[in-house]
Design a protein around this motif. Structure first.
Motif, PDB file in Angstrom:
ATOM      1  N   THR A 200       0.776  -1.208  -0.101  1.00 11.48           N
ATOM      2  CA  THR A 200       0.033   0.055  -0.040  1.00 11.48           C
ATOM      3  C   THR A 200       0.878   1.442   0.164  1.00 11.48           C
ATOM      4  O   THR A 200       0.540   2.101  -0.575  1.00 11.48           O
ATOM      5  CB  THR A 200      -1.045   0.027   1.286  1.00 11.48           C
ATOM      6  OG1 THR A 200      -0.097  -0.124   2.573  1.00 11.48           O
ATOM      7  CG2 THR A 200      -1.761  -1.004   1.072  1.00 11.48           C
ATOM      8  N   GLN A 201       2.268   1.122   0.558  1.00 15.59           N
ATOM      9  CA  GLN A 201       2.631   2.441   0.463  1.00 15.59           C
ATOM     10  C   GLN A 201       4.328   2.077   0.827  1.00 15.59           C
ATOM     11  O   GLN A 201       4.421   1.078   1.320  1.00 15.59           O
ATOM     12  CB  GLN A 201       2.528   3.067   1.899  1.00 15.59           C
ATOM     13  CG  GLN A 201       3.015   4.580   2.212  1.00 15.59           C
ATOM     14  CD  GLN A 201       2.467   4.996   3.582  1.00 15.59           C
ATOM     15  OE1 GLN A 201       3.274   4.780   4.337  1.00 15.59           O
ATOM     16  NE2 GLN A 201       1.674   6.069   3.379  1.00 15.59           N
ATOM     17  N   ALA A 202       5.283   2.913   0.486  1.00 14.76           N
ATOM     18  CA  ALA A 202       6.589   2.497   0.535  1.00 14.76           C
ATOM     19  C   ALA A 202       7.454   3.787   0.625  1.00 14.76           C
ATOM     20  O   ALA A 202       7.257   4.697   0.261  1.00 14.76           O
ATOM     21  CB  ALA A 202       7.222   1.803  -0.683  1.00 14.76           C
ATOM     22  N   THR A 203       8.649   3.610   1.624  1.00 18.28           N
ATOM     23  CA  THR A 203       9.639   4.746   1.825  1.00 18.28           C
ATOM     24  C   THR A 203      10.856   4.244   1.170  1.00 18.28           C
ATOM     25  O   THR A 203      11.416   3.166   1.465  1.00 18.28           O
ATOM     26  CB  THR A 203       9.775   5.122   3.234  1.00 18.28           C
ATOM     27  OG1 THR A 203       8.468   5.184   3.687  1.00 18.28           O
ATOM     28  CG2 THR A 203      10.691   6.174   3.498  1.00 18.28           C
ATOM     29  N   PHE A 204      11.207   5.202   0.325  1.00 19.00           N
ATOM     30  CA  PHE A 204      12.760   5.174  -0.135  1.00 19.00           C
ATOM     31  C   PHE A 204      13.624   6.312   0.263  1.00 19.00           C
ATOM     32  O   PHE A 204      13.160   7.351   0.742  1.00 19.00           O
ATOM     33  CB  PHE A 204      12.604   5.291  -1.856  1.00 19.00           C
ATOM     34  CG  PHE A 204      11.379   4.330  -2.338  1.00 19.00           C
ATOM     35  CD1 PHE A 204      11.675   2.952  -2.840  1.00 19.00           C
ATOM     36  CD2 PHE A 204      10.195   4.681  -2.490  1.00 19.00           C
ATOM     37  CE1 PHE A 204      10.846   2.152  -3.067  1.00 19.00           C
ATOM     38  CE2 PHE A 204       9.155   3.670  -2.950  1.00 19.00           C
ATOM     39  CZ  PHE A 204       9.716   2.510  -3.154  1.00 19.00           C
TER      40      PHE A 204
END
Length: 316
Positions: A200-204
């Motif tokens: 649903t969501q990702a941090t890079f």
């Protein structure tokens, strides 16, 4: 009836399961549609309908739906449709599409958090604007963040795993999980997270960079893609995975498959690891062509090419 309309026609062979789904999820806030045409959601512009199409209102709505979905009902998460071949007979069960509610991108220092429905190119552009280097390779990957996570997408010498920090996902039971880089089990065009988890969501995270230099790098990627790939055609991207130490396109070219066609499905003249729909190709045409290519490559080189494009649904 045109071929494209025919591919999108509602398939009466798939019974309407919406009444059952609505009874099980009375507090659902997202949208549900029966026998929803999918061809328009695919880069190939082919394929039959979804037995049911669900667009959740947010992550909690998705978790609510999955927690109450009969475990026997097949489930498919569909992003921008860039790396999938939807077969002509339609997709049984529920297709989940993450819409605008999952497309926000937020920047905090050198970190960027993106919804799984956000296009890869939008994340690359946001990073460039913020002066965050390391994500420009996403300009060369047509698809959404969710799909990029699932296949550890890569291009121009970089992969998702190189910039990935963490992500969120919902499993088939409706439980929300947080995954670290180590949890993802990344390898070539693969991640080890269970297939029934919907990201649903990702941090890079990137490195300090100069916006103008990053934008220039992205412009070069755009130029290189236009020169070497059929970017403005109905194509699903790279069709086959590169075998260890080899390039799929070279094997296909040596097998004499460049330009090979089945109906309106054709091996691209520009880059022969791309299949293209010249207008009226069915999913069956494209899959048949791909299997012919695989057979010819095996005959000439002994290499058994593995599909990179996901093929789902039933034949007509």
């Amino acid at each position: 009836m045109t071929a494209e309309i025919a591919h999108e026609a509602r398939n009466s062979a798939l019974p309407d399961i919406l009444p059952e789904l609505r009874r099980a999820t009375p507090e659902l806030r997202g949208t549900l549609e029966a026998h929803a045409p999918l061809a328009g959601l695919s880069f190939f512009k082919t394929g039959g309908p979804a037995q049911a199409l669900f667009e959740p209102a947010d992550e909690d709505d998705l978790a609510y739906f999955l927690a109450r979905l009969d475990p026997s009902v097949p489930l498919l998460a569909l992003g921008l449709g860039s790396n999938v071949l939807l077969r002509d007979g339609g997709v049984e069960g529920v297709v989940i599409r993450l819409g605008r509610a999952f497309q926000d991108i937020a920047v905090e220092g050198l970190s960027l958090t993106a919804g799984a429905g956000a296009p890869d190119v939008k994340l690359a552009s946001a990073a460039a604007k913020a002066g965050v280097a390391g994500l420009s390779f996403l300009r060369g990957i047509p698809g959404s963040i969710g799909g990029a996570l699932r296949m550890n997408a890569g291009a121009y010498g970089a992969e998702i795993k190189d910039v990935f920090l963490s992500c969120r996902g919902v499993d088939r039971a409706g439980k929300i999980h947080v995954f670290s880089n180590a949890d993802m089990g990344f390898s070539y065009r693969h991640c080890g997270v269970a297939n029934d988890v919907i990201f649903t969501q990702a941090t890079f995270v990137g490195a300090p960079g100069d916006s103008e230099a990053i934008l220039a790098d992205m412009a070069e990627i755009t130029k290189a893609r236009a020169a070497t790939q059929p970017v403005n055609t109905r194509t699903g991207g790279s069709t086959f995975k590169n075998p260890p130490g080899q390039k799929a396109w070279e094997l296909i070219d040596r097998a004499g498959c460049r330009g090979l066609a089945v109906g309106d499905a054709q091996v691209s003249e520009l880059h022969c690891n791309f299949l293209v729909n010249r207008g009226a190709a069915s999913a069956a045409d494209l899959e048949t062509l791909g299997e012919i290519v695989r057979a010819r490559v095996f005959e000439t080189s002994g290499v058994n090419l593995e599909w990179e494009i996901l093929r789902v649904g039933a034949p007509r």
